[in-house]
Design a protein around this motif. Structure first.
Motif, PDB file in Angstrom:
ATOM      1  N   SER A 282     -18.120  77.128  10.378  1.00  0.00           N
ATOM      2  CA  SER A 282     -16.867  77.125   9.619  1.00  0.00           C
ATOM      3  C   SER A 282     -15.746  77.802  10.395  1.00  0.00           C
ATOM      4  O   SER A 282     -14.591  77.354  10.345  1.00  0.00           O
ATOM      5  N   LEU A 283     -16.057  78.878  11.133  1.00  0.00           N
ATOM      6  CA  LEU A 283     -15.035  79.547  11.926  1.00  0.00           C
ATOM      7  C   LEU A 283     -14.526  78.623  13.030  1.00  0.00           C
ATOM      8  O   LEU A 283     -13.314  78.498  13.235  1.00  0.00           O
ATOM      9  N   ALA A 284     -15.441  77.975  13.750  1.00  0.00           N
ATOM     10  CA  ALA A 284     -15.036  77.065  14.818  1.00  0.00           C
ATOM     11  C   ALA A 284     -14.190  75.914  14.269  1.00  0.00           C
ATOM     12  O   ALA A 284     -13.170  75.536  14.862  1.00  0.00           O
ATOM     13  N   ASP A 285     -14.598  75.352  13.131  1.00  0.00           N
ATOM     14  CA  ASP A 285     -13.829  74.255  12.528  1.00  0.00           C
ATOM     15  C   ASP A 285     -12.429  74.711  12.144  1.00  0.00           C
ATOM     16  O   ASP A 285     -11.437  74.008  12.391  1.00  0.00           O
ATOM     17  N   GLU A 286     -12.338  75.885  11.524  1.00  0.00           N
ATOM     18  CA  GLU A 286     -11.039  76.400  11.088  1.00  0.00           C
ATOM     19  C   GLU A 286     -10.114  76.646  12.271  1.00  0.00           C
ATOM     20  O   GLU A 286      -8.939  76.280  12.245  1.00  0.00           O
ATOM     21  N   TRP A 287     -10.655  77.271  13.322  1.00  0.00           N
ATOM     22  CA  TRP A 287      -9.819  77.574  14.471  1.00  0.00           C
ATOM     23  C   TRP A 287      -9.398  76.316  15.225  1.00  0.00           C
ATOM     24  O   TRP A 287      -8.280  76.228  15.727  1.00  0.00           O
ATOM     25  N   ARG A 288     -10.288  75.333  15.317  1.00  0.00           N
ATOM     26  CA  ARG A 288      -9.904  74.084  16.009  1.00  0.00           C
ATOM     27  C   ARG A 288      -8.723  73.407  15.323  1.00  0.00           C
ATOM     28  O   ARG A 288      -7.861  72.816  15.987  1.00  0.00           O
ATOM     29  N   GLU A 289      -8.664  73.494  13.995  1.00  0.00           N
ATOM     30  CA  GLU A 289      -7.564  72.879  13.264  1.00  0.00           C
ATOM     31  C   GLU A 289      -6.235  73.568  13.542  1.00  0.00           C
ATOM     32  O   GLU A 289      -5.169  72.981  13.308  1.00  0.00           O
ATOM     33  N   LYS A 290      -6.272  74.800  14.042  1.00  0.00           N
ATOM     34  CA  LYS A 290      -5.046  75.565  14.276  1.00  0.00           C
ATOM     35  C   LYS A 290      -4.606  75.554  15.734  1.00  0.00           C
ATOM     36  O   LYS A 290      -3.642  76.227  16.098  1.00  0.00           O
ATOM     37  N   VAL A 291      -5.335  74.816  16.585  1.00  0.00           N
ATOM     38  CA  VAL A 291      -4.954  74.707  17.993  1.00  0.00           C
ATOM     39  C   VAL A 291      -3.890  73.619  18.125  1.00  0.00           C
ATOM     40  O   VAL A 291      -4.094  72.487  17.663  1.00  0.00           O
ATOM     41  N   PHE A 292      -2.756  73.951  18.754  1.00  0.00           N
ATOM     42  CA  PHE A 292      -1.695  72.973  18.932  1.00  0.00           C
ATOM     43  C   PHE A 292      -1.522  72.673  20.422  1.00  0.00           C
ATOM     44  O   PHE A 292      -2.180  71.812  20.963  1.00  0.00           O
ATOM     45  N   ILE A 293      -0.681  73.426  21.086  1.00  0.00           N
ATOM     46  CA  ILE A 293      -0.452  73.138  22.511  1.00  0.00           C
ATOM     47  C   ILE A 293      -1.236  74.078  23.423  1.00  0.00           C
ATOM     48  O   ILE A 293      -1.153  73.958  24.643  1.00  0.00           O
ATOM     49  N   GLN A 294      -2.011  74.992  22.837  1.00  0.00           N
ATOM     50  CA  GLN A 294      -2.761  75.929  23.676  1.00  0.00           C
ATOM     51  C   GLN A 294      -3.899  75.211  24.399  1.00  0.00           C
ATOM     52  O   GLN A 294      -4.459  74.231  23.897  1.00  0.00           O
ATOM     53  N   ASP A 295      -4.226  75.734  25.578  1.00  0.00           N
ATOM     54  CA  ASP A 295      -5.393  75.246  26.325  1.00  0.00           C
ATOM     55  C   ASP A 295      -6.610  76.032  25.856  1.00  0.00           C
ATOM     56  O   ASP A 295      -6.971  77.058  26.425  1.00  0.00           O
TER      57      ASP A 295
ATOM     58  N   PRO B 176     -29.788  87.593  14.141  1.00  0.00           N
ATOM     59  CA  PRO B 176     -29.479  86.239  13.687  1.00  0.00           C
ATOM     60  C   PRO B 176     -27.992  85.885  13.718  1.00  0.00           C
ATOM     61  O   PRO B 176     -27.452  85.276  12.787  1.00  0.00           O
ATOM     62  N   TYR B 177     -27.299  86.284  14.780  1.00  0.00           N
ATOM     63  CA  TYR B 177     -25.876  85.987  14.864  1.00  0.00           C
ATOM     64  C   TYR B 177     -25.603  84.483  14.849  1.00  0.00           C
ATOM     65  O   TYR B 177     -26.404  83.680  15.346  1.00  0.00           O
ATOM     66  N   GLY B 178     -24.443  84.127  14.335  1.00  0.00           N
ATOM     67  CA  GLY B 178     -23.843  82.860  14.697  1.00  0.00           C
ATOM     68  C   GLY B 178     -23.054  83.081  15.980  1.00  0.00           C
ATOM     69  O   GLY B 178     -22.516  84.172  16.206  1.00  0.00           O
ATOM     70  N   VAL B 179     -22.988  82.060  16.843  1.00  0.00           N
ATOM     71  CA  VAL B 179     -22.307  82.209  18.130  1.00  0.00           C
ATOM     72  C   VAL B 179     -21.203  81.158  18.245  1.00  0.00           C
ATOM     73  O   VAL B 179     -21.442  79.969  18.005  1.00  0.00           O
ATOM     74  N   VAL B 180     -20.010  81.621  18.597  1.00  0.00           N
ATOM     75  CA  VAL B 180     -18.881  80.736  18.872  1.00  0.00           C
ATOM     76  C   VAL B 180     -18.454  80.966  20.318  1.00  0.00           C
ATOM     77  O   VAL B 180     -18.315  82.111  20.762  1.00  0.00           O
ATOM     78  N   VAL B 181     -18.254  79.875  21.064  1.00  0.00           N
ATOM     79  CA  VAL B 181     -17.798  79.942  22.454  1.00  0.00           C
ATOM     80  C   VAL B 181     -16.360  79.445  22.510  1.00  0.00           C
ATOM     81  O   VAL B 181     -16.035  78.384  21.957  1.00  0.00           O
ATOM     82  N   VAL B 182     -15.492  80.220  23.162  1.00  0.00           N
ATOM     83  CA  VAL B 182     -14.093  79.838  23.320  1.00  0.00           C
ATOM     84  C   VAL B 182     -13.788  79.752  24.813  1.00  0.00           C
ATOM     85  O   VAL B 182     -13.978  80.729  25.552  1.00  0.00           O
ATOM     86  N   ARG B 183     -13.315  78.578  25.240  1.00  0.00           N
ATOM     87  CA  ARG B 183     -12.992  78.345  26.648  1.00  0.00           C
ATOM     88  C   ARG B 183     -11.530  77.918  26.770  1.00  0.00           C
ATOM     89  O   ARG B 183     -10.865  77.653  25.777  1.00  0.00           O
ATOM     90  N   GLY B 184     -11.064  77.799  28.010  1.00  0.00           N
ATOM     91  CA  GLY B 184      -9.697  77.358  28.263  1.00  0.00           C
ATOM     92  C   GLY B 184      -8.819  78.495  28.756  1.00  0.00           C
ATOM     93  O   GLY B 184      -9.115  79.674  28.559  1.00  0.00           O
ATOM     94  N   GLU B 185      -7.703  78.138  29.401  1.00  0.00           N
ATOM     95  CA  GLU B 185      -6.819  79.139  29.991  1.00  0.00           C
ATOM     96  C   GLU B 185      -6.255  80.110  28.954  1.00  0.00           C
ATOM     97  O   GLU B 185      -5.987  81.265  29.267  1.00  0.00           O
TER      98      GLU B 185
END
Length: 374
Positions: free
Chosen positions: A113-126, A47-56
């Motif tokens: 919650s992990l995806a939301d938290e990490w999105r808030e910390k993305v600045f100039i990264q792709d 029963p994992y939660g799954v997060v996908v991370v894309r971009g350079e």
């Protein structure tokens, strides 16, 4: 919710909640399923939660925040931790490099919650971060015949060899990814991943991908027994594998001996200062041990040395393999040796004798990579 509830119900599933997921607790005979995994092979829904991370910058971004090195090559995976500033485990996760994206398997209920938290910390990264739990189904295949089982039903690829490496292929006309696990049950293990959606089978019938894969794993080639969460917990305890929900959450990795989850030579990540300081000091204040009590205590039950409380039970079961109670306990680091022959645990308001036990409680066909080390 499980991706195959109707199929599970037909098999006699009794249900439990794990995080935000409703999954089978067992199929009416958990001890029998436990024995099938130890002797041959069993299948369970993970029963994992799954997060996908894309971009350079996907690898660099994730690598900067987790405790272990993120793999840079397609087909590789790693076990890693997300720590708080005090060094406590906020999450554990598996990180897989799947070419143009990273797939993160996190504890149930934690993906959003992990995806939301990490999105808030993305600045100039792709970087693009998405919670994608509903897009994937994951099934665990464990037992001394797990390799034989996978080989009998996987088309277009051989079984992966190294822990946390993976291959791609097909099962019942469905595209799958097959990962060799790091043996949390103490047996050979694989996880079979497919996307949700439908496929037209050989007879022209349209069926859910997850149903086709689960049915294939149970009935095609070498037959396998279905097992649920209760059996998962007893198997992993026998194997000496600490779990996020019971042993890891909030504790620093050094206390639970989780050396495979932390690269102590890695550059800066949150919590590194604490775990490095404990590492350099030589020992933590507590450690995770195996216990053999005379009766099964509840989670949180006190562990005593004489009249002194020296720790608590994190998980305990009546072991189907050992045929007696076994438990994990977090205790003061100096507990052990002949002077501690008077250990006990509280069960039903009374203290019952308990012996320290070497881990794992059961030696299977593989060794858990999370076996505590100090």
């Amino acid at each position: 919710m499980t991706v195959i509830e109707g199929q599970q119900t037909d098999l006699g599933a009794e249900w439990t909640e794990v995080g935000d997921r409703r999954i089978p607790a067992d199929y009416g005979r958990p001890a029998r399923a436990h024995g099938a995994v130890r002797r041959v092979v069993g299948v369970t829904e993970m029963p994992y939660g799954v997060v996908v991370v894309r971009g350079e910058d996907r690898v660099k971004y994730v690598d900067n925040v987790v405790s272990n090195d993120v793999p840079t090559e397609d087909g590789e995976g790693a076990y890693a931790l997300l720590l708080d500033p005090q060094g406590g485990v906020e999450l554990d996760m598996y990180v897989y490099n799947a070419g143009e994206q990273l797939l993160l398997f996190v504890p149930p209920g934690e993906a959003e919650s992990l995806a939301d938290e990490w999105r808030e910390k993305v600045f100039i990264q792709d970087v693009e971060i998405e919670a994608a739990t509903d897009e994937f189904a994951v099934f665990g295949v464990h037992g001394p015949k797990a390799t034989e089982k996978i080989a009998s039903v996987l088309n277009g690829g051989g079984t992966p060899e190294g822990h946390l490496s993976f291959v791609r292929g097909r099962m019942a006309e469905v595209g799958v990814t097959v990962i060799r696990t790091d043996a949390p049950t103490g047996e050979e293990g694989f996880e079979v991943v497919c996307t949700t959606g439908t496929t037209v089978n050989e007879t022209g019938e349209e069926r859910e991908n997850a149903e086709l894969v689960f049915d294939t794993l149970l009935t095609q080639g070498l037959n396998a027994a279905p097992f649920g969460r209760r059996t998962w917990e007893s198997l992993t305890l026998e194997a000496g594998t600490p779990l996020f929900e019971t042993e890891l959450r909030g504790r620093i990795p050094n206390v639970v001996g989780l050396r495979n989850g932390v690269d102590f030579e890695k550059g800066c990540f949150v919590g590194q200062e604490v775990v490095s300081r404990v590492e350099n000091r030589g020992q933590p204040s507590q450690r995770l041990v195996g216990l053999r009590p005379e009766a099964v205590p509840e989670r949180g039950a006190a562990v005593f040395r004489g009249d002194e409380a020296v720790g608590e039970v994190t998980r305990a079961v009546e072991s189907p393999t050992v045929e007696s109670p076994v438990a994990f306990g977090v205790v003061d680091y100096d507990v052990g040796g002949d002077s501690d022959a008077d250990l006990s645990v509280r069960v039903g308001g009374e203290e019952v004798p308990a012996d320290l036990a070497a881990l794992p409680f059961v030696e299977g066909s593989d060794r858990s990579a999370r076996l505590p080390e100090y």
